[in-house]
Design an enzyme around this catalytic site. Structure first.
Site, mmCIF file in Angstrom:
data_model
loop_
_atom_site.group_PDB
_atom_site.id
_atom_site.type_symbol
_atom_site.label_atom_id
_atom_site.label_comp_id
_atom_site.label_asym_id
_atom_site.label_seq_id
_atom_site.Cartn_x
_atom_site.Cartn_y
_atom_site.Cartn_z
ATOM 1 N N LYS A 48 -24.178 -45.487 7.816
ATOM 2 C CA LYS A 48 -23.256 -45.291 6.506
ATOM 3 C C LYS A 48 -24.612 -45.237 5.261
ATOM 4 O O LYS A 48 -24.463 -44.282 4.469
ATOM 5 C CB LYS A 48 -22.733 -46.358 6.110
ATOM 6 N N CYS B 106 -22.358 -45.191 -4.903
ATOM 7 C CA CYS B 106 -22.869 -45.111 -3.586
ATOM 8 C C CYS B 106 -24.199 -44.628 -3.498
ATOM 9 O O CYS B 106 -25.261 -45.330 -3.155
ATOM 10 C CB CYS B 106 -21.712 -44.322 -2.745
#
Ligand code: SAJ
Length: 503
Positions: free
Chosen positions: A258, A316
Site C-alpha cells: 500500500k 495519501c
C-alpha cells in the site's frame, strides 16, 4: 457477487498461496478451532466514519452474507454530526459520490446499519475494521501522528470479544500491524493475537468520487499476522468484491504494498512535474512531449507518464512515502543504500511540494510582464479541493500558494464549488464574486464547473485590460485567453508562457 465457501477456505490448508507461499505465520490450531466454533462472520463493526469507513460499512451492510453492521464514530465537536446524519440515511460526504447516499438510505431503512458512538457495542461482533487517518506529525524526522489510530485500536481492544477479527484498513508504516497494533490489542484485551483473536491489514484503495466502485472493483490485498487471520479476513472482504479479487499475503507485505503503490504514483507525478518545469525552461509544450513519449508502444513498452500540475494534495500521496521510508529506516541495519544520498522517494515529495511555489513564481512573472507586483494585487484561487469535483481539501496544494500570496501583500479570494468551509479560509461559492476585480486568477483544481466559463466572460468579471491567468491543471485553451488580452501562464506550457501581450 462472489459466494463464499467457508468449508473450502478452512478445510483446505493450501487453498490460497501467494508467490512467496507465505500468508502469515503457521496456522494456529487454537484460533482455527475458536473460529470454527464461532462460525461465519455475521456482525461487523467499522471504526471511523470517513471517506473509507462509510462506503465500507454500507457495502458490508448491503451484503446478504452479513446480518448487521455498526459504524463507530466518536461524538466529537468536529465529526459527531455524522452520527445522526448517517442514521437519517444521509451522507456526510459532500462531493460527487455516485450511489453512496442511496445505499446509506437502503441499509438504514433495512435496519442493517446503525451509526453509534457507543464503543461497548463492539463486544460480540465477529469482525471490526479500523479506518482512521494516519497523518505525519513531522515528515522530516519521519514521526507519524498515530494518536487517533492508537485511540481507535485501544477502544477496540477494550471492548472486543474472543474470536474477533480486527482489520486495520488505514495506511500505516510497515511493521505496525505486527508491532504497535498487536501490542495494544493484547494489552487492552488480555488476549493473544493469532490465538484468541485474529488480526490483519487490508489497506483501502479508494479515491474520492468513486468510493463504492473502488471497493467493489479494485483487488484487495489482505495480510494477516498468521494464516488463520488472513483466511478470516478473506472471508470478510470476498462478499463485497464484484470485479476485484483478494490477494493474500503477510501483514507486512500488505503494508509495504500500500505505501509503495502511493509512493510510486507520487514519484511518477514528480517525474511529470520535473519534465514540465524543464519544458517551460526550454520553451516547449509538455503535452506535445508527453504525447510523443506515449507514442512509443508495443513490445511490452509501457510509458505511464502522469500529469504535471499545481501540486499533490490529499491524505495519501502526501504522507505514504514517509510511512514507507519509516518502515525501511526502522530496519536501517539491514538497508544497503548509497552513502549520504537522499531517498529518491523523498526527493519526489519535495518536487511535488514545490509546485504551489512554482504557481506563485508564474503569477509573479505574469504580473511583472504588465508592470504589476504581487503586493496590492487581487488574486483569485480557483479550487480549494485537492482533487476535481470533490469537497476533499485535505493537504490541499492551494493552501501554500495562498500563504505565499498573503505574505507578499496580495489580497486573496478563494472559490470552490464543493468545499464549503475550511479553518481560517473564507471559501466563496459565487464564482462571479470570487473573480470580480481580479488581477490574476490561479487555477488549482480542475473542477468541471470551471470549463463552462469563456475567456471573455472572465475578462468582463475582472474588468481588467490584461488580467493574468495561471493554469495549474491545463484545463483552458491558452490561445483563447491570449487572444482576449490575458497574460497566460501554464504549467508545462513553455510554448506559450512567453507570449506577446495582445493589446
Ligand atoms: N495528481 C497530479 N498528477 C496526476 C495525478 C494526480 O498532480 O497525474 C495530483 C492530484 O491533483 C491530487 C493528488 O495528486 O492533488 C492525488 O491525486 P490521486 O489521483 O492520486 O488521488 P488520491 O490521493 O485520492 O488517490 C490515491 C490513489 N493511489 C493510487 O492510485 C496508487 C488511490 O488508489 C488510493 O486509494 C488513494 O491514494 C489512497 O487512499 O491511498
Amino acid at each position: 457477487m462472489k459466494t463464499f465457501n467457508y468449508e473450502k477456505l478452512y478445510g483446505n490448508t493450501n487453498f490460497i498461496a501467494c508467490k512467496s507461499g507465505l500468508i502469515g505465520n503457521i496456522m494456529s490450531s487454537s484460533l482455527k478451532t475458536l473460529l470454527d466454533r464461532k462460525g461465519p462472520i455475521k456482525r461487523i463493526g467499522v471504526v471511523g466514519m470517513g471517506y473509507v469507513g462509510i462506503p465500507s460499512a454500507v457495502l458490508f451492510a448491503d451484503s446478504p452474507a452479513f446480518d448487521f453492521v455498526y459504524g463507530f464514530q466518536r461524538a466529537s465537536k468536529t465529526s459527531g454530526y455524522k452520527i445522526d446524519m448517517l442514521n437519517r440515511g444521509e451522507s456526510p460526504l459532500k462531493g460527487e459520490e455516485p450511489g453512496l447516499e442511496e445505499l446509506i438510505k437502503k441499509v438504514v431503512n433495512a435496519n442493517k446499519f446503525r451509526c453509534t458512538s457507543d464503543f461497548s457495542k463492539i463486544s460480540g461482533l465477529d469482525a471490526v475494521t479500523i479506518a482512521i487517518q494516519t497523518p505525519f506529525k513531522n515528515p522530516k524526522d519521519l514521526v507519524p501522528d498515530f494518536s487517533a489510530l492508537e485511540e481507535g485500536i485501544r477502544l477496540v481492544g477494550r471492548n472486543m470479544s474472543e474470536g474477533t477479527l480486527v482489520v486495520l484498513e488505514s495506511t500505516i508504516t510497515p511493521g505496525t500491524t505486527n508491532g504497535m497494533a498487536k501490542a495494544i490489542l493484547e494489552e487492552e484485551s488480555g488476549m493473544k493475537a493469532g490465538e484468541d483473536f485474529a488480526l490483519a491489514h487490508a489497506p483501502e484503495r479508494v479515491m474520492v468520487g468513486r468510493l463504492l466502485r473502488n471497493i467493489r472493483e479494485h483487488d484487495r490485498c489482505v495480510g494477516g499476522v498468521d494464516e488463520v487471520s488472513t483466511r478470516r479476513a478473506i472471508e470478510l472482504y470476498s462478499p463485497v468484491l464484484t470485479k476485484g479479487k483478494v490477494i493474500p499475503m503477510t501483514a507486512t507485505a500488505a503494508e509495504v504494498t500500500k505505501t509503495a503503490e502511493n509512493t510510486f504514483r507520487d514519484l511518477q507525478i514528480a517525474a511529470a512535474n520535473e519534465l514540465a518545469l524543464y519544458c517551460e525552461a526550454m520553451g516547449v509544450n509538455f503535452y506535445d512531449v508527453r504525447a510523443g513519449i506515449d507514442s512509443l508502444k508495443g513490445e511490452g513498452i509501457t510509458r505511464a507518464i502522469l500529469w504535471p500540475g499545481a501540486g499533490v494534495g490529499g491524505h495519501c500521496l502526501t504522507k505514504d512515502t514517509y510511512h514507507l521510508e519509516r518502515g525501511a529506516r526502522m530496519n536501517e541495519g539491514k538497508l544497503d543504500y548509497p552513502e549520504g544520498k537522499e531517498s529518491l522517494f523523498v526527493l519526489a515529495r519535495h518536487i511535488n511540494d514545490f509546485m504551489p511555489r512554482h504557481m506563485f513564481n508564474l503569477t509573479k512573472d505574469a504580473l511583472q510582464s504588465i508592470g504589476k507586483t504581487i503586493k496590492g494585487s487581487k488574486i483569485t484561487i480557483l479550487g480549494w479541493a485537492f482533487i476535481k469535483n470533490s469537497d476533499d481539501a485535505r493537504n490541499t496544494p492551494s493552501e501554500l500558494y495562498r500563504e505565499l500570496m498573503i505574505k507578499e501583500g496580495a489580497i486573496v479570494k478563494v472559490h470552490d464549488p464543493y468545499v464549503k468551509e475550511y479553518p481560517g479560509v473564507e471559501i466563496l461559492s459565487s464564482f462571479e464574486e470570487a473573480v470580480a476585480g481580479s488581477d490574476a486568477i490561479a487555477i488549482f483544481t480542475g473542477h468541471d464547473n470551471y470549463k463552462k466559463y469563456s475567456a471573455l466572460q472572465i475578462k468582463e468579471l475582472t474588468s481588467k485590460i490584461h488580467p493574468a491567468i495561471i493554469d495549474g491543471r491545463n484545463i483552458i485553451d491558452p490561445d483563447e485567453y491570449i487572444n482576449n488580452g490575458f497574460v497566460y501562464r501554464g504549467i508545462g506550457r513553455g510554448d506559450k508562457n512567453n507570449h506577446p501581450i495582445i493589446i
